[in-house]
Design an enzyme around this catalytic site. Structure first.
Site, mmCIF file in Angstrom:
data_model
loop_
_atom_site.group_PDB
_atom_site.id
_atom_site.type_symbol
_atom_site.label_atom_id
_atom_site.label_comp_id
_atom_site.label_asym_id
_atom_site.label_seq_id
_atom_site.Cartn_x
_atom_site.Cartn_y
_atom_site.Cartn_z
ATOM 1 N N ASP A 1 -11.502 4.732 13.150
ATOM 2 C CA ASP A 1 -10.249 4.636 12.128
ATOM 3 C C ASP A 1 -10.596 3.793 12.080
ATOM 4 O OD1 ASP A 1 -8.126 4.092 10.503
ATOM 5 O OD2 ASP A 1 -6.874 5.331 10.985
ATOM 6 N N HIS A 2 -11.106 2.838 10.194
ATOM 7 C CA HIS A 2 -12.478 2.318 9.982
ATOM 8 C C HIS A 2 -11.262 1.079 10.151
ATOM 9 C CE1 HIS A 2 -11.735 3.232 6.339
ATOM 10 N NE2 HIS A 2 -12.018 1.419 5.640
ATOM 11 N N HIS B 1 -4.609 6.216 8.315
ATOM 12 C CA HIS B 1 -5.134 4.758 9.070
ATOM 13 C C HIS B 1 -3.539 4.285 7.932
ATOM 14 C CE1 HIS B 1 -8.653 5.349 7.839
ATOM 15 N NE2 HIS B 1 -8.389 5.265 6.484
HETATM 16 C C1 BG6 Z 1 -10.730 5.276 3.348
HETATM 17 C C2 BG6 Z 1 -10.583 6.580 2.584
HETATM 18 O O1 BG6 Z 1 -10.419 6.226 5.064
HETATM 19 O O2 BG6 Z 1 -10.617 4.398 3.294
HETATM 20 C C3 BG6 Z 1 -10.731 7.021 1.115
HETATM 21 O O3 BG6 Z 1 -11.071 8.438 2.450
HETATM 22 C C4 BG6 Z 1 -10.690 5.303 0.806
HETATM 23 O O4 BG6 Z 1 -10.165 7.180 0.097
HETATM 24 C C5 BG6 Z 1 -10.369 4.240 2.078
HETATM 25 O O5 BG6 Z 1 -10.682 4.271 -0.216
HETATM 26 C C6 BG6 Z 1 -10.528 2.721 2.360
HETATM 27 O O6 BG6 Z 1 -10.548 2.104 2.662
HETATM 28 P P1 BG6 Z 1 -10.747 0.545 2.166
HETATM 29 O O7 BG6 Z 1 -11.232 -0.854 3.566
HETATM 30 O O8 BG6 Z 1 -11.381 0.965 1.338
HETATM 31 O O9 BG6 Z 1 -9.118 -0.040 2.525
#
Ligand code: BG6
Length: 518
Positions: free
Chosen positions: A201-202, A264
Site C-alpha cells: 500500500d504505497h 489507504h
Molecule cells: C492509488 C489510487 O492507489 O492512489 C489512485 O489507485 C489514487 O486512484 C492514488 O490517485 C493516490 O496516491 P497519491 O500518492 O497521489 O496520494
C-alpha cells in the site's frame, strides 16, 4: 538468510541499506509502473548507497527488447519521471550494468526455465537465489506466475535455516471483495509463507504516514490525550485534485470505496487508532493494526444509510481548469453510478475509542490535493468564561498533514492582546522541510528497500486486507443497485456532495478542509 529478528522501524535510520546480494525480477517490465516508479526508485537507492554491494534487476515481459534497448528506455524514463531527472552518466552506466531484460510469456513454463538459467549465469549463488519477484501485472495472473515460479524451482517455501530467501511483492487491488481477496491470498501462499508475501500500500511508504506511530508513541503530551476522554472526534481526509483521467475503465470496476477507502484510508485509520505494540517488530505492529480494524463497528444496511455518503463529480473547474463530469470520461458508462467520492462515520468499539466518531472522506476532482488527519479535542468546562457570553472558544485540534507541505499543526486559543478578554485560535506549526530540509524520497524507494531487507512492517498482512474488505463489502452491500440520487452529485472543484456536510452537521461538527499550499 531470512531475517528472524525484524528491525522494524529502526529502518528510519538514515543510511539503511539492504545488505544481502539479491536479484529483483520485475514481471510486467514494459508497464508504466516499472518505468515511472520502480526503476527510478532503484536508481535513487543506488545513488544513495542503499542497494546491496551486488544486485541485479531483471525485467521480464513479452515484448521483443534487448538488455541495451531496455536500459535506454529506463534511462529515458528516469529523465522524464524521476524526482531528480538529471542523470549522471557515469552513475547511470554503473547502475545500468546490473539491468537485464528477459523476454518471455507469463504463461510459458519455458520462459521461467530460461529465467532460471539466466539467474544461474550471474555466477553468484546469492544473486541466483535471493530473489524479489515484483508482480507489476494484473492480479488475475498472480496465481499463475506463483505456480510457475514454484514449478521452475525459483520460489521455495521458506524454512528456518534456509541459506537463501525469495519474496513476492504484489500491488493492489488485492481482490475486489472479501471472497476474491481470500482466493487471491490462497493462491499467493500456496508455495510461500505469508511472511514471504509483501503487499504494497504505497501510503505506508510515505514518510509522514510512518511518522504517525512514532509521533503517537514517543510524545507524552499527545500519548496521554489519545483516547475517548480527551478526543471528541477524528477526521481523515484524502482529497485529490485530479479526476479518473485515462483510468475510467478500471474505475468503473473499482469506485472510490475499493480504490481508496479499503486500503489507504483504513491503513491511516489503523495507525491512528492502534494500541501500542509490544515491540517494533513487524508482526507486533501488524497485530495491533489488525486488532484496530477488527474493532470497527460493522456496518448494517441502516447504518450505511445514516453513516455513509457517496458522490460522483459532474463537470466543473478545479483551480481554473475545466473538468468534464465522470460520466463523460473515457470508458465510463454515461449512466454510471460508480462513486468518485465517499465519506463515512465509523466507531471503533474498544476501550480507548468507545463513542468517538471517526469521519473519513476521500474523493477525486476536489479543490486540492491534500491528505490530513485532524484530531479534535474536547472543550474545557465552560464555567470560567460563561460570564463572557459570546466568547466563542475554539476546540483544540491537532492536524497531521500527510501531504503535501508535510507537517504537524496544533491549534489552541490565545488571548488577544489588550484590555478585553477576547481569545483567538492560534497555531503552532512544525514543517518537515523547515526542520529536516527537503527530504522527500518516493514511497517506492522505501518499499523496495524494505522488500530487499526483508522487513514486512510497511506491507499489509493477509488478515489486514481481509478485515478491511469485510468492512467495505458491508457498505457496498448496503448501497446495492440503488442509483445515485441528486444529492450525491458534486461539481468538480467543490468539497463533495452536500450530504457529506450533513453527515457531520447532524453531530454538531463541520469538516475542516485542508488549506492550500503557501
Ligand atoms: C492509488 C489510487 O492507489 O492512489 C489512485 O489507485 C489514487 O486512484 C492514488 O490517485 C493516490 O496516491 P497519491 O500518492 O497521489 O496520494
Amino acid at each position: 538468510m531470512e531475517k528472524t529478528v525484524n528491525p522494524g522501524l529502526s529502518a528510519l535510520d538514515e543510511g539503511r541499506k539492504a545488505d544481502e546480494p539479491c536479484t529483483i525480477v520485475i514481471f510486467g517490465a514494459s508497464g508504466d509502473l516499472t518505468v515511472r516508479k520502480l526503476i527510478p526508485a532503484l536508481f535513487h537507492l543506488y545513488k544513495d548507497g542503499q542497494m546491496p554491494e551486488a544486485f541485479r534487476v531483471v525485467g521480464f515481459a513479452r515484448r521483443d527488447k534487448t538488455d541495451a534497448s531496455w536500459r535506454e528506455e529506463m534511462k529515458a524514463g528516469i529523465e522524464r519521471f524521476s524526482r531528480s531527472p538529471e542523470v549522471d552518466s557515469k552513475q547511470w552506466d554503473a547502475f545500468a550494468e546490473n539491468l537485464f531484460y528477459h523476454r518471455g510469456d507469463l504463461t510459458d513454463a519455458k520462459a521461467y526455465a530460461s529465467l532460471g538459467t539466466r539467474l544461474a549465469d550471474f555466477g553468484n549463488e546469492q544473486l541466483a537465489n535471493n530473489l524479489v519477484f515484483y508482480l507489476a501485472i494484473s492480479p488475475s495472473l498472480f496465481g499463475d506466475v506463483v505456480d510457475r515460479l514454484h514449478d521452475a524451482k525459483l520460489l521455495h517455501r521458506w524454512e528456518e535455516g534456509d541459506p537463501f530467501w525469495q519474496r513476492v511483492v504484489v500491488e493492489k487491488p488485492f481482490g475486489h471483495d472479501l471472497q476474491s481477496a481470500h482466493e487471491l491470498n490462497a493462491q499467493l501462499v500456496k508455495h510461500a509463507r505469508e511472511r514471504q508475501i509483501l503487499r504494497i500500500d504505497h501510503y505506508l511508504g510515505k514518510e509522514t504516514v510512518q511518522n504517525i506511530m512514532m509521533f503517537r508513541f514517543s510524545n507524552a503530551i499527545f500519548e496521554q490525550l489519545w483516547h475517548r476522554e480527551a478526543i471528541e472526534h477524528v477526521q481523515i481526509t484524502v482529497s485529490e485534485d485530479i479526476g479518473v483521467g485515462s483510468r475510467g475503465g478500471y474505475f468503473e470496476e473499482a469506485g472510490t470505496m475499493r480504490d481508496m477507502m479499503q486500503n489507504h484510508l483504513l491503513q491511516i485509520l489503523s495507525l491512528v487508532a492502534m494500541e501500542p505494540p509490544p515491540s517494533l517488530a513487524a508482526e507486533d505492529i501488524r497485530n495491533e493494526k489488525v486488532k484496530a480494524l477488527k474493532s470497527i463497528r460493522p456496518m448494517t444496511p441502516e447504518s450505511v444509510a445514516q453513516q455513509v455518503v457517496r458522490g460522483q463529480y459532474f463537470a466543473g473547474t478545479v483551480n481554473g481548469d475545466t473538468r468534464k463530469g465522470y460520466r463523460q470520461e473515457e470508458r465510463v458508462d454515461d449512466e454510471s453510478n460508480v462513486e468518485t467520492y465517499a465519506a463515512l462515520k465509523l466507531f471503533i468499539d474498544n476501550w480507548r475509542w468507545s463513542g468517538v466518531p471517526f469521519y473519513l472522506r476521500t474523493g477525486k476532482n476536489l479543490p486540492l490535493r491534500a491528505s490530513e488527519v485532524r484530531v479534535q479535542f474536547r472543550p474545557t468546562p465552560s464555567v470560567l468564561f460563561a460570564a463572557q457570553g459570546d466568547l466563542d472558544l475554539d476546540r483544540n485540534a491537532l492536524t497531521l498533514r500527510l501531504q503535501p507541505d508535510e507537517g504537524i499543526f496544533l491549534r489552541f486559543n490565545g488571548k488577544v492582546p489588550g484590555t478585553t478578554i477576547a481569545t483567538r485560535p492560534v497555531r503552532m506549526h512544525f514543517g518537515y522541510d523547515a526542520e529536516f530540509g527537503a527530504y522527500t524520497p518516493e514511497a517506492y524507494e522505501r518499499l523496495l528497500l524494505e522488500a530487499m531487507a526483508g522487513d514486512a512492517t510497511l506491507f499489509i498482512r493477509r488478515d489486514e486486507v481481509e478485515t478491511a474488505w469485510q468492512f467495505v463489502d458491508a457498505i457496498r452491500a448496503g448501497w446495492g443497485d440503488e442509483p445515485l440520487s441528486n444529492r450525491e452529485f458534486y461539481a468538480a472543484g467543490t468539497w463533495g456532495p452536500e450530504a457529506a456536510e450533513d453527515l457531520l452537521a447532524q453531530d454538531g461538527h463541520v469538516w475542516h478542509n485542508p488549506q492550500p499550499s503557501k
